[in-house]
Design an enzyme around this catalytic site. Structure first.
Site, mmCIF file in Angstrom:
data_model
loop_
_atom_site.group_PDB
_atom_site.id
_atom_site.type_symbol
_atom_site.label_atom_id
_atom_site.label_comp_id
_atom_site.label_asym_id
_atom_site.label_seq_id
_atom_site.Cartn_x
_atom_site.Cartn_y
_atom_site.Cartn_z
ATOM 1 N N GLU A 137 42.481 40.876 31.192
ATOM 2 C CA GLU A 137 41.840 40.572 32.472
ATOM 3 C C GLU A 137 40.331 40.586 32.268
ATOM 4 O OE1 GLU A 137 41.712 41.892 37.182
ATOM 5 O OE2 GLU A 137 42.109 43.419 35.657
ATOM 6 N N ASP A 171 33.002 35.789 39.914
ATOM 7 C CA ASP A 171 31.786 35.353 40.586
ATOM 8 C C ASP A 171 31.754 33.827 40.580
ATOM 9 O OD1 ASP A 171 29.117 34.752 41.358
ATOM 10 O OD2 ASP A 171 28.400 36.636 40.521
ATOM 11 N N LYS A 187 25.446 27.908 42.578
ATOM 12 C CA LYS A 187 24.333 26.994 42.305
ATOM 13 C C LYS A 187 24.590 26.197 41.026
ATOM 14 C CE LYS A 187 20.924 29.884 44.657
ATOM 15 N NZ LYS A 187 19.651 30.655 44.551
ATOM 16 N N ASP A 218 39.287 33.464 46.315
ATOM 17 C CA ASP A 218 39.234 33.086 47.726
ATOM 18 C C ASP A 218 38.188 31.999 47.931
ATOM 19 O OD1 ASP A 218 37.023 34.863 47.216
ATOM 20 O OD2 ASP A 218 36.721 34.940 49.385
ATOM 21 N N THR A 245 44.386 42.465 43.905
ATOM 22 C CA THR A 245 43.181 43.174 43.504
ATOM 23 C C THR A 245 42.539 43.802 44.739
ATOM 24 O OG1 THR A 245 41.552 41.416 43.878
ATOM 25 C CG2 THR A 245 42.825 41.320 41.823
ATOM 26 N N TYR A 253 39.531 43.140 45.871
ATOM 27 C CA TYR A 253 38.909 42.045 46.615
ATOM 28 C C TYR A 253 39.949 41.230 47.378
ATOM 29 C CZ TYR A 253 34.184 42.446 44.657
ATOM 30 O OH TYR A 253 32.919 42.869 44.326
#
Length: 214
Positions: A44, A118, A122, A154, A192, A194
Site C-alpha cells: 500500500e 493526493d 494543478k 473520492d 480507509t 478517509y
C-alpha cells in the site's frame, strides 16, 4: 494533507524493528525472508494511519502486507495499530514511493494499493500523481505477471485522469466502479479512514483495478 508534527515519532519507529523496516533498500528481493513465509506481497502506497492495511492483514493471513508512508508523524499511528494487533504479516516503511524500485526487486510484488492518494490537481504537479506514467513504470517493474494496481478515490478528477493514464500506458482495466458503496464490490471492500469520512459526507467513492497483462 496537513500533518501535525510528532517529535517523538522517529524514535518510536526505530524502537519497533519487528514492524518497521528502517533500511528497505538492503532487503530488496528478500521480503519473503523478512516475513519468514512465501506468501504473496501486497504493497500500500500512502498507508496513512494504517486502518486499511491492518484490517486487510487480519482478513488475509496468507498475504504479507507492506505499507509505505512518507510522513513519520502519520505512519506512527499505523505502527500503534500493528502493536495493538500483534500482526505477523505487516511491515511498514517510512519512505518515499519514488524509491519503490529501490525497495522491491523485479516481479517481487503481487498487488499495489493506491487509496485516496493526493490528487495534485494543478497541471504543473501532474508528475507527482501516483498514477503518472513514471510511477506506472515502477509498478510494472516490481509487479509480477499477474500483479494488479487497485485504486480508490473520492476525487473524480484524479479517477478520470488515472483511467486515461492507465489506458495510455497499455494497462487493462478491471472491476471499475463509479460508486463503490452502491455496488456489489462493497461486500469485500475494506475502508480507509478517509473513505469512512468522505462516504459519511455523501461523497461518491470510485474504484478500479489495472493490470499489465490480461
Amino acid at each position: 494533507m496537513r500533518v501535525r508534527h510528532k517529535p517523538w515519532a522517529k524514535d518510536k519507529l526505530l524502537n519497533h524493528p519487528e514492524f518497521v523496516v528502517t533500511d528497505p533498500k538492503s532487503h530488496i528481493g528478500e521480503w519473503q525472508s523478512i516475513f519468514k513465509s512465501a506468501c504473496p506481497i501486497h504493497v500500500e502506497i500512502g498507508t496513512g494511519k494504517g486502518q486499511f492495511i491492518t484490517n486487510m492483514a487480519k482478513q488475509n493471513p496468507d498475504i504479507n502486507f507492506v505499507g509505505i508512508e512518507i510522513h513519520e508523524s502519520v505512519i506512527v499511528s499505523a505502527l500503534d495499530k500493528c502493536i495493538n494487533s500483534q500482526l505477523k504479516n505487516v511491515r511498514l516503511i517510512n519512505g518515499d514511493a519514488n524509491e519503490l524500485t529501490d525497495f522491491f526487486s523485479e516481479n517481487e510484488v503481487a498487488a499495489i494499493y493506491l487509496n485516496f492518494s493526493d490528487p495534485w490537481p494543478k497541471n504543473r504537479h501532474e508528475k507527482r500523481r501516483l498514477t503518472y506514467r513514471s510511477f506506472l513504470a515502477q509498478y510494472e517493474y516490481v509487479l509480477n505477471s499477474k500483479g494488479r494496481i487497485c485504486l480508490k478515490t473520492d476525487n473524480q478528477g484524479l479517477f478520470e485522469y488515472s483511467l486515461e493514464s492507465f489506458s495510455k500506458y497499455g494497462l487493462y482495466l478491471q472491476n471499475v466502479s463509479l460508486n463503490l458503496h452502491q455496488s456489489h464490490y462493497k461486500e469485500e471492500n475494506v475502508m480507509t479512514e478517509y473513505e469512512e469520512k468522505f462516504s459519511s459526507q455523501g461523497h461518491r467513492i470510485y474504484r478500479c483495478e489495472a493490470c499489465f497483462s490480461e
